[in-house]
Design a protein around this motif. Structure first.
Motif, PDB file in Angstrom:
ATOM      1  N   GLU A  76     -13.125   1.204   7.208  1.00 14.87           N
ATOM      2  CA  GLU A  76     -12.013   2.111   6.901  1.00 14.87           C
ATOM      3  C   GLU A  76     -12.414   3.578   7.002  1.00 14.87           C
ATOM      4  O   GLU A  76     -11.544   4.453   7.088  1.00 14.87           O
ATOM      5  CB  GLU A  76     -11.483   1.843   5.486  1.00 14.87           C
ATOM      6  N   LEU A  77     -13.724   3.860   6.980  1.00 15.06           N
ATOM      7  CA  LEU A  77     -14.173   5.248   6.924  1.00 15.06           C
ATOM      8  C   LEU A  77     -13.853   6.006   8.208  1.00 15.06           C
ATOM      9  O   LEU A  77     -14.046   5.502   9.318  1.00 15.06           O
ATOM     10  CB  LEU A  77     -15.677   5.312   6.675  1.00 15.06           C
ATOM     11  N   ARG A  78     -13.368   7.219   8.040  1.00 16.90           N
ATOM     12  CA  ARG A  78     -13.158   8.118   9.167  1.00 16.90           C
ATOM     13  C   ARG A  78     -14.510   8.612   9.696  1.00 16.90           C
ATOM     14  O   ARG A  78     -15.548   8.464   9.024  1.00 16.90           O
ATOM     15  CB  ARG A  78     -12.331   9.320   8.726  1.00 16.90           C
ATOM     16  N   GLU A  79     -14.486   9.211  10.855  1.00 20.33           N
ATOM     17  CA  GLU A  79     -15.736   9.692  11.449  1.00 20.33           C
ATOM     18  C   GLU A  79     -16.411  10.743  10.575  1.00 20.33           C
ATOM     19  O   GLU A  79     -17.637  10.847  10.561  1.00 20.33           O
ATOM     20  CB  GLU A  79     -15.461  10.264  12.839  1.00 20.33           C
ATOM     21  N   ASP A  80     -15.616  11.553   9.878  1.00 18.41           N
ATOM     22  CA  ASP A  80     -16.197  12.577   9.010  1.00 18.41           C
ATOM     23  C   ASP A  80     -16.345  12.097   7.572  1.00 18.41           C
ATOM     24  O   ASP A  80     -16.625  12.889   6.669  1.00 18.41           O
ATOM     25  CB  ASP A  80     -15.342  13.850   9.051  1.00 18.41           C
ATOM     26  N   GLY A  81     -16.146  10.787   7.352  1.00 13.22           N
ATOM     27  CA  GLY A  81     -16.256  10.238   6.005  1.00 13.22           C
ATOM     28  C   GLY A  81     -17.691  10.079   5.552  1.00 13.22           C
ATOM     29  O   GLY A  81     -18.632  10.122   6.351  1.00 13.22           O
ATOM     30  N   ILE A  82     -17.863   9.883   4.237  1.00  9.59           N
ATOM     31  CA  ILE A  82     -19.213   9.713   3.692  1.00  9.59           C
ATOM     32  C   ILE A  82     -19.235   8.559   2.700  1.00  9.59           C
ATOM     33  O   ILE A  82     -18.219   8.159   2.137  1.00  9.59           O
ATOM     34  CB  ILE A  82     -19.720  10.996   3.002  1.00  9.59           C
ATOM     35  N   ILE A  83     -20.446   8.046   2.510  1.00 10.47           N
ATOM     36  CA  ILE A  83     -20.706   7.028   1.488  1.00 10.47           C
ATOM     37  C   ILE A  83     -21.659   7.627   0.469  1.00 10.47           C
ATOM     38  O   ILE A  83     -22.682   8.221   0.838  1.00 10.47           O
ATOM     39  CB  ILE A  83     -21.356   5.769   2.096  1.00 10.47           C
ATOM     40  N   ILE A  84     -21.312   7.478  -0.807  1.00 10.95           N
ATOM     41  CA  ILE A  84     -22.302   7.765  -1.855  1.00 10.95           C
ATOM     42  C   ILE A  84     -22.545   6.446  -2.575  1.00 10.95           C
ATOM     43  O   ILE A  84     -21.611   5.769  -3.002  1.00 10.95           O
ATOM     44  CB  ILE A  84     -21.843   8.866  -2.827  1.00 10.95           C
ATOM     45  N   ALA A  85     -23.799   6.059  -2.651  1.00  7.68           N
ATOM     46  CA  ALA A  85     -24.142   4.728  -3.152  1.00  7.68           C
ATOM     47  C   ALA A  85     -25.259   4.822  -4.177  1.00  7.68           C
ATOM     48  O   ALA A  85     -26.081   5.760  -4.149  1.00  7.68           O
ATOM     49  CB  ALA A  85     -24.564   3.830  -1.997  1.00  7.68           C
ATOM     50  N   ASP A  86     -25.276   3.854  -5.058  1.00  6.92           N
ATOM     51  CA  ASP A  86     -26.323   3.780  -6.083  1.00  6.92           C
ATOM     52  C   ASP A  86     -27.664   3.509  -5.397  1.00  6.92           C
ATOM     53  O   ASP A  86     -27.824   2.499  -4.686  1.00  6.92           O
ATOM     54  CB  ASP A  86     -25.997   2.666  -7.071  1.00  6.92           C
ATOM     55  N   ALA A  87     -28.622   4.400  -5.602  1.00  8.01           N
ATOM     56  CA  ALA A  87     -29.934   4.248  -4.972  1.00  8.01           C
ATOM     57  C   ALA A  87     -30.639   2.977  -5.432  1.00  8.01           C
ATOM     58  O   ALA A  87     -31.561   2.494  -4.764  1.00  8.01           O
ATOM     59  CB  ALA A  87     -30.798   5.470  -5.277  1.00  8.01           C
ATOM     60  N   LYS A  88     -30.182   2.411  -6.540  1.00 12.83           N
ATOM     61  CA  LYS A  88     -30.842   1.244  -7.119  1.00 12.83           C
ATOM     62  C   LYS A  88     -30.935   0.079  -6.144  1.00 12.83           C
ATOM     63  O   LYS A  88     -31.924  -0.663  -6.133  1.00 12.83           O
ATOM     64  CB  LYS A  88     -30.076   0.813  -8.380  1.00 12.83           C
ATOM     65  N   PHE A  89     -29.922  -0.132  -5.283  1.00 13.57           N
ATOM     66  CA  PHE A  89     -29.928  -1.298  -4.394  1.00 13.57           C
ATOM     67  C   PHE A  89     -30.391  -0.963  -2.970  1.00 13.57           C
ATOM     68  O   PHE A  89     -30.215  -1.750  -2.044  1.00 13.57           O
ATOM     69  CB  PHE A  89     -28.551  -1.983  -4.378  1.00 13.57           C
ATOM     70  N   ASN A  90     -31.003   0.225  -2.796  1.00  6.67           N
ATOM     71  CA  ASN A  90     -31.508   0.636  -1.487  1.00  6.67           C
ATOM     72  C   ASN A  90     -30.441   0.493  -0.400  1.00  6.67           C
ATOM     73  O   ASN A  90     -30.568  -0.314   0.531  1.00  6.67           O
ATOM     74  CB  ASN A  90     -32.750  -0.176  -1.100  1.00  6.67           C
ATOM     75  N   PRO A  91     -29.366   1.261  -0.489  1.00  9.13           N
ATOM     76  CA  PRO A  91     -28.231   1.093   0.424  1.00  9.13           C
ATOM     77  C   PRO A  91     -28.575   1.436   1.875  1.00  9.13           C
ATOM     78  O   PRO A  91     -29.397   2.311   2.144  1.00  9.13           O
ATOM     79  CB  PRO A  91     -27.198   2.082  -0.131  1.00  9.13           C
ATOM     80  N   VAL A  92     -27.928   0.723   2.779  1.00 10.18           N
ATOM     81  CA  VAL A  92     -28.078   1.001   4.206  1.00 10.18           C
ATOM     82  C   VAL A  92     -26.687   0.977   4.841  1.00 10.18           C
ATOM     83  O   VAL A  92     -25.785   0.287   4.372  1.00 10.18           O
ATOM     84  CB  VAL A  92     -28.991  -0.022   4.917  1.00 10.18           C
ATOM     85  N   VAL A  93     -26.538   1.727   5.916  1.00 12.23           N
ATOM     86  CA  VAL A  93     -25.278   1.728   6.655  1.00 12.23           C
ATOM     87  C   VAL A  93     -25.174   0.445   7.472  1.00 12.23           C
ATOM     88  O   VAL A  93     -26.130   0.051   8.148  1.00 12.23           O
ATOM     89  CB  VAL A  93     -25.184   2.957   7.582  1.00 12.23           C
ATOM     90  N   THR A  94     -24.041  -0.209   7.386  1.00 12.47           N
ATOM     91  CA  THR A  94     -23.811  -1.446   8.116  1.00 12.47           C
ATOM     92  C   THR A  94     -24.028  -1.227   9.609  1.00 12.47           C
ATOM     93  O   THR A  94     -23.624  -0.204  10.175  1.00 12.47           O
ATOM     94  CB  THR A  94     -22.368  -1.937   7.873  1.00 12.47           C
ATOM     95  N   GLU A  95     -24.677  -2.191  10.241  1.00 15.51           N
ATOM     96  CA  GLU A  95     -24.990  -2.086  11.661  1.00 15.51           C
ATOM     97  C   GLU A  95     -23.715  -1.864  12.489  1.00 15.51           C
ATOM     98  O   GLU A  95     -22.701  -2.515  12.279  1.00 15.51           O
ATOM     99  CB  GLU A  95     -25.688  -3.368  12.132  1.00 15.51           C
ATOM    100  N   GLY A  96     -23.811  -0.929  13.416  1.00 16.65           N
ATOM    101  CA  GLY A  96     -22.678  -0.645  14.286  1.00 16.65           C
ATOM    102  C   GLY A  96     -21.845   0.542  13.858  1.00 16.65           C
ATOM    103  O   GLY A  96     -20.893   0.920  14.559  1.00 16.65           O
ATOM    104  N   TYR A  97     -22.167   1.138  12.714  1.00 18.50           N
ATOM    105  CA  TYR A  97     -21.412   2.288  12.208  1.00 18.50           C
ATOM    106  C   TYR A  97     -22.325   3.506  12.091  1.00 18.50           C
ATOM    107  O   TYR A  97     -23.521   3.380  11.775  1.00 18.50           O
ATOM    108  CB  TYR A  97     -20.780   1.976  10.849  1.00 18.50           C
ATOM    109  N   ASP A  98     -21.763   4.658  12.317  1.00 13.73           N
ATOM    110  CA  ASP A  98     -22.506   5.908  12.250  1.00 13.73           C
ATOM    111  C   ASP A  98     -21.797   6.856  11.289  1.00 13.73           C
ATOM    112  O   ASP A  98     -20.948   7.661  11.678  1.00 13.73           O
ATOM    113  CB  ASP A  98     -22.606   6.535  13.650  1.00 13.73           C
ATOM    114  N   VAL A  99     -22.101   6.713   9.995  1.00 11.05           N
ATOM    115  CA  VAL A  99     -21.499   7.568   8.972  1.00 11.05           C
ATOM    116  C   VAL A  99     -22.598   8.112   8.073  1.00 11.05           C
ATOM    117  O   VAL A  99     -23.726   7.597   8.034  1.00 11.05           O
ATOM    118  CB  VAL A  99     -20.467   6.793   8.119  1.00 11.05           C
ATOM    119  N   ARG A 100     -22.256   9.146   7.338  1.00 13.25           N
ATOM    120  CA  ARG A 100     -23.227   9.756   6.425  1.00 13.25           C
ATOM    121  C   ARG A 100     -23.358   8.937   5.141  1.00 13.25           C
ATOM    122  O   ARG A 100     -22.350   8.569   4.539  1.00 13.25           O
ATOM    123  CB  ARG A 100     -22.797  11.183   6.090  1.00 13.25           C
TER     124      ARG A 100
END
Length: 587
Positions: free
Chosen positions: A85-109
């Motif tokens: 659902e994220l737009r190209e200029d969208g961002i993710i802020i995630a809890d560092a506790k679970f070592n977040p990674v961007v899902t393969e195939g997506y290029d977001v911040r």
């Protein structure tokens, strides 16, 4: 700066996802922003992915958004499930506790913020949602103090120190994000709102408010998603007005209790969802036969059986009209906004007493539990109409000393009504066929006259009902007439300008009185359209079939969605455009 954006928080059910969204949205509401929220949650108490999507704007909103600007993730599943659902200029802020990674195939911040670690250092990991709220405020350019009033309302009863701890968590989250991001993000910062005070509530709360405003003082119900909030609201508020709520053993008892209380003269109702409505079918028939007022709130959800109890669907339409055995008068009202849910609830009680029959007010999960900005309600519009109830009147004794003609044959089909104990008002009440005094009778002539009397009560209701349709029809001849019911109104309204930009002339009608059906009001709109498109959340085109049954052999294009999710404006725009283009090619 942005005039609007969409924000979503997700994680496992039981992690405080709902409260995170509630705190975030409530603060923005108090500053005058318009909001529209929708919760996706599992049908279990703890565990399973859940998210809360909130659209924020400086101008009024009609629906949830197609896309997403900010995603707040408490686990990796939230990123994987919602990143599309994220737009190209969208961002993710995630809890560092679970070592977040961007899902393969997506290029977001992606920004990893130690929500849990910061909260734990401040005293408890439970405050990680407040840290997330703080990080969100930094993205939007909002000062942490924006949340002060909301936090005080939530936690002051636990002490000033608890309030301060939560505010520390918000400030720490904001500071940590600014450090992590290294710069402001003006492209995601909100323009100032107008600061005006508006309500922000779910449809179920509006129904509860409407019931109290209508003078209802008794509710009998059994808990069921997505109707339970109506009972919870009434449990909290109704005693302040001298009323009572009873949690019954099942929906059968709830419905019959509501009938009994109405018989005694107290405005009463029950609320349920599809499975409960099925159980009430026989009692609804009792209300129709005995001509006792009955108000039922049906909040539709995914069926059949237990089905999808926490997901969107509009598949009770046929059941509400036809599930009861035998022929009885019945009224089915379908509000399409939270505001309408309030006013239509009041009207449901009036109609139940005026026509002495069951009235079902129908919502769907998106309307029942979706939270919307609502302008202040106008209580001067609330009127109480009790119809032919003779309370306070002197009832003359009949010369023949016979019983009171509770079911007297009248031109309108509506007979005078009394409550138990009124002098000269004694009559018989039974679920079997009866004569004018209520005495059982199997006479063919009596049967026909009583049946005709009952059925003619509501024959002219569509002409008397205020606004049986919501209509937005500026074209004398439209390429498309789009028809919907309940929560699809806002989505259709948002898709229309996009279709107009494509050069397609669109009219819109939203059904607000489903039964008796407003045939005379809808048919002229259908006649003015080259193509009729019916939008509904079910698999069998129930609304389209009801239209055909009442209007005639209308050529309808069905737009159906029954995967548990509400329609989005973008997908509705594309589908309607495709239907229009196909018809042009055929011509």
């Amino acid at each position: 700066m942005r005039e609007q954006l969409s924000w979503k928080v997700g994680g496992q059910q039981g992690e405080g996802i709902e409260s995170t969204g509630e705190i975030f949205a409530s603060a923005l509401n108090r500053h005058g922003y318009y909001l529209f929220g929708y919760r996706h949650f599992s049908s279990r108490i703890k565990g399973g992915h859940t998210n809360n999507k909130i659209r924020v704007s400086t101008t009024p909103l009609n629906s949830i958004s197609d896309d997403l600007n900010i995603l707040v993730a408490f686990d990796q599943e939230t990123i994987d499930v919602n990143i599309h659902e994220l737009r190209e200029d969208g961002i993710i802020i995630a809890d560092a506790k679970f070592n977040p990674v961007v899902t393969e195939g997506y290029d977001v911040r992606l920004y990893a913020v130690p929500f849990t670690e910061i909260a734990t250092e401040l005293g408890t990991s439970l405050m990680k949602n407040m840290v997330a709220v703080g990080a969100s405020s930094a993205i939007l350019g909002l000062a942490p103090d924006t949340y002060q009033d909301v936090v005080e309302d939530l936690f002051l009863k636990k002490g000033a120190s608890v309030v301060e701890k939560n505010m520390e968590a918000i400030r720490a989250g904001a500071a940590c994000f600014r450090k992590e991001a290294g710069a402001n993000m003006p492209e995601l910062q909100l323009a100032p709102a107008d600061g005006k005070k508006r309500m922000f509530m779910i449809g179920n709360d509006a129904i509860g408010m409407g019931a109290i405003a209508a003078g209802s003082r008794f509710m009998a119900a059994y808990p069921i998603t997505p109707a339970s909030e109506i009972m919870e609201y009434m449990i909290e508020k109704l005693p302040e007005f001298g009323g009572t709520v009873i949690q019954t053993e099942d929906e059968i008892a709830a419905c019959t209790m509501a009938i009994g209380a109405n018989y005694a003269g107290v405005r009463s109702f029950t609320a349920s969802a599809g499975p409960g409505l099925s159980l009430m079918a026989e009692a609804i028939g009792l209300s129709g036969m005995t001509e006792q007022p009955l108000v039922i709130m049906d909040t539709q959800r995914g069926g059949p059986s237990t089905g999808l109890p926490t997901k969107q669907e509009q598949s009770d339409l046929m059941a509400m009209i036809y599930s009861t055995h035998g022929d009885i008068p019945k009224i089915v009202i379908t509000p399409s906004t939270v505001e309408e849910a309030f006013y239509d609830t009041v009207e449901a009680f009036n109609l139940a007493e005026e026509y002495q029959c069951p009235v079902i007010l129908v919502t769907d999960l998106a309307l029942s539990l979706g939270k919307q900005t609502v302008e202040p309600l106008d209580y001067s519009k609330v009127e109480i109409r009790r119809g032919a109830l003779q309370v306070g009147e002197e009832i003359p004794e009949r010369e023949d000393k016979a019983y009171y003609k509770r079911y007297e044959l009248t031109e309108t089909g509506v007979s005078n009504r009394v409550i138990p104990g009124m002098k000269n008002g004694i009559h018989h009440v039974t679920g079997v066929e009866h004569d004018e005094t209520g005495k059982p009778s199997e006479s063919p002539e009596n049967r026909k006259s009583q049946m005709d009397k009952r059925l003619r009560k509501v024959a002219n209701l569509p002409k008397q009902f205020k606004d049986p349709l919501f209509v937005d029809a500026k074209h004398a001849e439209a390429d498309l007439l789009v028809i919907g019911v309940n929560s699809t109104r806002g989505t259709i309204a948002e898709a229309m300008p996009r279709l107009e930009e494509d050069g397609i002339k669109v009219n819109h009608a939203q059904i607000r009185l489903l039964h008796p059906f407003p045939t005379d009001e809808l048919k002229p709109l259908i006649d003015r359209a080259k193509k009729v498109v019916v939008v509904e959340n079910n698999a069998t085109a129930q609304l389209a079939n009801i239209i055909k049954m009442n209007v005639g052999n209308v050529k309808i294009e069905n737009v159906l969605k029954y995967d548990g999710n509400p329609f989005l404006p973008g997908e509705l725009h594309e589908t309607c455009k495709e239907l229009h283009d196909i018809s042009k090619e055929l011509v």
